[in-house]
Design a protein around this motif. Structure first.
Motif, PDB file in Angstrom:
ATOM      1  N   GLY A 177      -3.475   1.129  -6.704  1.00 19.79           N
ATOM      2  CA  GLY A 177      -1.925   1.259  -6.723  1.00 19.79           C
ATOM      3  C   GLY A 177      -1.228   1.250  -8.034  1.00 19.79           C
ATOM      4  O   GLY A 177      -1.768   2.149  -8.565  1.00 19.79           O
ATOM      5  N   VAL A 178       0.103   0.666  -7.984  1.00 16.45           N
ATOM      6  CA  VAL A 178       0.971   0.972  -9.241  1.00 16.45           C
ATOM      7  C   VAL A 178       1.348  -0.449  -9.737  1.00 16.45           C
ATOM      8  O   VAL A 178       1.619  -1.601  -8.814  1.00 16.45           O
ATOM      9  CB  VAL A 178       1.993   1.818  -8.932  1.00 16.45           C
ATOM     10  CG1 VAL A 178       1.846   3.088  -8.777  1.00 16.45           C
ATOM     11  CG2 VAL A 178       2.914   1.463  -7.719  1.00 16.45           C
ATOM     12  N   ARG A 179       1.567  -0.641 -10.974  1.00 23.83           N
ATOM     13  CA  ARG A 179       1.913  -1.901 -11.489  1.00 23.83           C
ATOM     14  C   ARG A 179       3.448  -1.521 -12.025  1.00 23.83           C
ATOM     15  O   ARG A 179       3.592  -0.678 -12.818  1.00 23.83           O
ATOM     16  CB  ARG A 179       1.138  -2.434 -12.669  1.00 23.83           C
ATOM     17  CG  ARG A 179       1.381  -3.638 -13.246  1.00 23.83           C
ATOM     18  CD  ARG A 179       0.702  -4.397 -14.221  1.00 23.83           C
ATOM     19  NE  ARG A 179      -0.551  -4.801 -13.443  1.00 23.83           N
ATOM     20  CZ  ARG A 179      -1.768  -4.359 -13.827  1.00 23.83           C
ATOM     21  NH1 ARG A 179      -2.203  -3.363 -14.419  1.00 23.83           N
ATOM     22  NH2 ARG A 179      -2.702  -4.963 -12.965  1.00 23.83           N
ATOM     23  N   LEU A 180       4.314  -2.425 -11.487  1.00 23.07           N
ATOM     24  CA  LEU A 180       5.471  -2.226 -11.822  1.00 23.07           C
ATOM     25  C   LEU A 180       6.141  -3.558 -12.691  1.00 23.07           C
ATOM     26  O   LEU A 180       5.739  -4.875 -12.240  1.00 23.07           O
ATOM     27  CB  LEU A 180       6.613  -2.213 -10.612  1.00 23.07           C
ATOM     28  CG  LEU A 180       7.872  -2.281 -10.882  1.00 23.07           C
ATOM     29  CD1 LEU A 180       8.589  -1.026 -11.842  1.00 23.07           C
ATOM     30  CD2 LEU A 180       8.873  -2.110  -9.529  1.00 23.07           C
ATOM     31  N   GLY A 181       6.552  -3.294 -13.970  1.00 27.13           N
ATOM     32  CA  GLY A 181       7.124  -4.221 -14.651  1.00 27.13           C
ATOM     33  C   GLY A 181       8.217  -4.105 -15.484  1.00 27.13           C
ATOM     34  O   GLY A 181       8.751  -3.178 -15.709  1.00 27.13           O
ATOM     35  N   VAL A 182       8.526  -5.056 -16.372  1.00 26.75           N
ATOM     36  CA  VAL A 182       9.517  -4.858 -17.571  1.00 26.75           C
ATOM     37  C   VAL A 182       9.095  -5.287 -18.774  1.00 26.75           C
ATOM     38  O   VAL A 182       8.202  -5.869 -18.882  1.00 26.75           O
ATOM     39  CB  VAL A 182      10.749  -5.621 -17.187  1.00 26.75           C
ATOM     40  CG1 VAL A 182      11.495  -5.261 -15.918  1.00 26.75           C
ATOM     41  CG2 VAL A 182      10.684  -7.170 -17.148  1.00 26.75           C
ATOM     42  N   LYS A 183       9.635  -4.328 -19.658  1.00 27.48           N
ATOM     43  CA  LYS A 183       9.601  -4.604 -21.238  1.00 27.48           C
ATOM     44  C   LYS A 183      10.938  -4.637 -22.071  1.00 27.48           C
ATOM     45  O   LYS A 183      11.967  -4.244 -21.731  1.00 27.48           O
ATOM     46  CB  LYS A 183       8.547  -3.592 -21.721  1.00 27.48           C
ATOM     47  CG  LYS A 183       9.495  -1.903 -21.892  1.00 27.48           C
ATOM     48  CD  LYS A 183       8.316  -0.958 -22.207  1.00 27.48           C
ATOM     49  CE  LYS A 183       8.818   0.106 -22.093  1.00 27.48           C
ATOM     50  NZ  LYS A 183       8.089   1.514 -22.796  1.00 27.48           N
ATOM     51  N   ASP A 215       3.427  -1.773   0.825  1.00 27.63           N
ATOM     52  CA  ASP A 215       4.497  -1.179   1.373  1.00 27.63           C
ATOM     53  C   ASP A 215       4.110  -0.138   1.847  1.00 27.63           C
ATOM     54  O   ASP A 215       3.644   0.932   0.808  1.00 27.63           O
ATOM     55  CB  ASP A 215       5.745  -1.277   0.919  1.00 27.63           C
ATOM     56  CG  ASP A 215       7.015  -0.891   1.744  1.00 27.63           C
ATOM     57  OD1 ASP A 215       6.736  -1.358   2.889  1.00 27.63           O
ATOM     58  OD2 ASP A 215       8.279  -0.855   1.083  1.00 27.63           O
ATOM     59  N   HIS A 216       3.937   0.514   3.111  1.00 22.96           N
ATOM     60  CA  HIS A 216       3.878   2.027   3.421  1.00 22.96           C
ATOM     61  C   HIS A 216       2.129   2.150   3.005  1.00 22.96           C
ATOM     62  O   HIS A 216       1.955   3.269   2.710  1.00 22.96           O
ATOM     63  CB  HIS A 216       4.636   3.108   2.763  1.00 22.96           C
ATOM     64  CG  HIS A 216       5.886   2.868   3.494  1.00 22.96           C
ATOM     65  ND1 HIS A 216       6.220   3.118   4.745  1.00 22.96           N
ATOM     66  CD2 HIS A 216       6.956   2.487   2.610  1.00 22.96           C
ATOM     67  CE1 HIS A 216       7.662   2.922   4.782  1.00 22.96           C
ATOM     68  NE2 HIS A 216       8.108   2.408   3.622  1.00 22.96           N
ATOM     69  N   GLY A 217       1.442   1.102   2.891  1.00 24.93           N
ATOM     70  CA  GLY A 217       0.039   1.376   2.878  1.00 24.93           C
ATOM     71  C   GLY A 217      -0.123   1.484   1.155  1.00 24.93           C
ATOM     72  O   GLY A 217      -1.530   1.767   0.837  1.00 24.93           O
ATOM     73  N   VAL A 218       0.576   1.166   0.314  1.00 25.68           N
ATOM     74  CA  VAL A 218       0.674   1.288  -1.151  1.00 25.68           C
ATOM     75  C   VAL A 218       0.756  -0.348  -1.871  1.00 25.68           C
ATOM     76  O   VAL A 218       1.723  -0.792  -1.351  1.00 25.68           O
ATOM     77  CB  VAL A 218       1.608   2.397  -1.703  1.00 25.68           C
ATOM     78  CG1 VAL A 218       1.412   2.365  -3.502  1.00 25.68           C
ATOM     79  CG2 VAL A 218       1.364   3.646  -1.181  1.00 25.68           C
ATOM     80  N   LYS A 219      -0.197  -0.460  -2.896  1.00 28.80           N
ATOM     81  CA  LYS A 219      -0.054  -1.749  -3.301  1.00 28.80           C
ATOM     82  C   LYS A 219       0.853  -1.608  -4.580  1.00 28.80           C
ATOM     83  O   LYS A 219       0.678  -0.656  -5.459  1.00 28.80           O
ATOM     84  CB  LYS A 219      -1.569  -2.280  -3.866  1.00 28.80           C
ATOM     85  CG  LYS A 219      -2.356  -2.838  -2.527  1.00 28.80           C
ATOM     86  CD  LYS A 219      -3.726  -3.479  -3.089  1.00 28.80           C
ATOM     87  CE  LYS A 219      -4.290  -3.903  -1.795  1.00 28.80           C
ATOM     88  NZ  LYS A 219      -4.653  -3.171  -0.990  1.00 28.80           N
ATOM     89  N   VAL A 220       1.699  -2.459  -4.690  1.00 27.84           N
ATOM     90  CA  VAL A 220       2.485  -2.655  -5.966  1.00 27.84           C
ATOM     91  C   VAL A 220       2.282  -4.032  -6.357  1.00 27.84           C
ATOM     92  O   VAL A 220       2.526  -4.843  -5.901  1.00 27.84           O
ATOM     93  CB  VAL A 220       4.202  -2.550  -5.647  1.00 27.84           C
ATOM     94  CG1 VAL A 220       4.843  -2.657  -6.742  1.00 27.84           C
ATOM     95  CG2 VAL A 220       4.483  -1.286  -4.942  1.00 27.84           C
ATOM     96  N   LEU A 221       1.656  -3.789  -7.734  1.00 23.89           N
ATOM     97  CA  LEU A 221       1.449  -5.121  -8.501  1.00 23.89           C
ATOM     98  C   LEU A 221       2.577  -5.380  -9.392  1.00 23.89           C
ATOM     99  O   LEU A 221       2.874  -4.589 -10.098  1.00 23.89           O
ATOM    100  CB  LEU A 221       0.135  -5.009  -9.186  1.00 23.89           C
ATOM    101  CG  LEU A 221      -1.198  -4.694  -8.340  1.00 23.89           C
ATOM    102  CD1 LEU A 221      -1.131  -3.188  -7.756  1.00 23.89           C
ATOM    103  CD2 LEU A 221      -2.577  -5.096  -8.800  1.00 23.89           C
ATOM    104  N   VAL A 222       2.723  -6.658  -9.418  1.00 20.83           N
ATOM    105  CA  VAL A 222       3.745  -7.386 -10.596  1.00 20.83           C
ATOM    106  C   VAL A 222       3.216  -8.344 -11.176  1.00 20.83           C
ATOM    107  O   VAL A 222       2.642  -9.397 -10.691  1.00 20.83           O
ATOM    108  CB  VAL A 222       5.132  -7.631  -9.682  1.00 20.83           C
ATOM    109  CG1 VAL A 222       6.104  -8.131 -10.553  1.00 20.83           C
ATOM    110  CG2 VAL A 222       5.543  -6.401  -9.090  1.00 20.83           C
TER     111      VAL A 222
END
Length: 107
Positions: free
Chosen positions: A25-31, A57-64
């Protein structure tokens, strides 16, 4: 608490992960950066980290990561095409201000 994707974003991520031949999946974060203080960071992920909070969501993992979640809770990740440009767009209800160049934001 949630981070979501539009169908367009999910299709783009799924297509890219398929081309890579790996990834969960994708990792979403802030810097900390820029004029307003915070900037989004987004990367494709091959393995889950123990501290990751996982949304799907919609079969995609979002890692935070837990520290970023306070700034991006409720964010929807979209993938848009505007003219010749395309890219991810962040709809974050916590944003109070953006810098003029669009690189950073403030909550």
């Amino acid at each position: 608490m949630a981070v979501t994707l539009t169908e367009a974003a999910a299709r783009h991520v799924t297509r890219y992960l398929s081309k890579r031949g790996k990834g969960v999946g994708v990792r979403l974060g802030v810097k900390t950066t820029g004029c307003s203080g915070l900037a989004y960071k987004l990367e494709y992920v091959d393995e889950l980290a123990p501290e990751d909070i996982v949304f799907e969501d919609h079969g995609v993992k979002v890692l935070v990561d837990p520290k970023s979640l306070a700034y991006i809770d409720g964010t929807q990740l979209d993938f848009v095409r505007e003219g010749l440009n395309e890219g991810f767009k962040f709809e974050n209800p916590n944003e109070r201000d953006k810098c003029g160049c669009g690189e950073s934001f403030r909550v």
